[in-house]
Design an enzyme around this catalytic site. Structure first.
Site, PDB file in Angstrom:
ATOM      1  N   MET A  42       0.938  -1.133   0.146  1.00 53.56           N
ATOM      2  CA  MET A  42      -0.216  -0.013   0.082  1.00 53.56           C
ATOM      3  C   MET A  42       0.776   1.275   0.188  1.00 53.56           C
ATOM      4  SD  MET A  42      -2.851   1.541   2.882  1.00 53.56           S
ATOM      5  CE  MET A  42      -2.049   0.542   4.301  1.00 53.56           C
ATOM      6  N   PRO A  43       0.971   1.916  -1.271  1.00 50.93           N
ATOM      7  CA  PRO A  43       1.676   3.214  -1.118  1.00 50.93           C
ATOM      8  C   PRO A  43       1.341   4.283  -0.324  1.00 50.93           C
ATOM      9  CG  PRO A  43       1.062   2.500  -3.350  1.00 50.93           C
ATOM     10  CD  PRO A  43       0.416   1.672  -2.580  1.00 50.93           C
ATOM     11  N   GLU A  44       2.028   5.076   0.679  1.00 53.16           N
ATOM     12  CA  GLU A  44       1.599   6.107   1.492  1.00 53.16           C
ATOM     13  C   GLU A  44       2.174   7.228   1.370  1.00 53.16           C
ATOM     14  OE1 GLU A  44       0.506   6.630   6.290  1.00 53.16           O
ATOM     15  OE2 GLU A  44       0.446   4.606   5.220  1.00 53.16           O
ATOM     16  N   VAL A  98      -2.827   6.009  -0.027  1.00 47.46           N
ATOM     17  CA  VAL A  98      -3.170   6.707   0.942  1.00 47.46           C
ATOM     18  C   VAL A  98      -2.294   8.161   0.965  1.00 47.46           C
ATOM     19  CG1 VAL A  98      -3.287   7.131   3.666  1.00 47.46           C
ATOM     20  CG2 VAL A  98      -3.775   4.880   2.588  1.00 47.46           C
TER      21      VAL A  98
END
Length: 67
Positions: free
Chosen positions: A1-3, A40
């Site tokens: 999940m890239p944040e 996100v």
């Protein structure tokens, strides 16, 4: 999940911040090949008296620019 976390001096509208976050989301989707639901993006805002550049707070810098 890239944040992605963005630190900004306070003062932008909700619409501006949403546009920034949407553009970043789209760039991550395009270049990382992930679904938008996985991205996100968070904006952390600091009041101008809590942010400094070149030894002057952003409030001091704004005042100096008006002189």
């Amino acid at each position: 999940m890239p944040e992605v976390t963005i630190n900004l001096a306070a003062g932008r509208t909700d619409e501006q911040k949403k546009a920034i976050m949407l553009d970043i989301t789209n760039a991550i989707v395009k270049h990382a090949g992930v679904d938008p639901e996985a991205v996100v993006v968070q904006i952390n805002e600091a009041p101008h008296n809590n942010k400094m550049k070149g030894g002057m707070t952003f409030i001091e810098r704004a005042a100096a620019a008006k002189k």
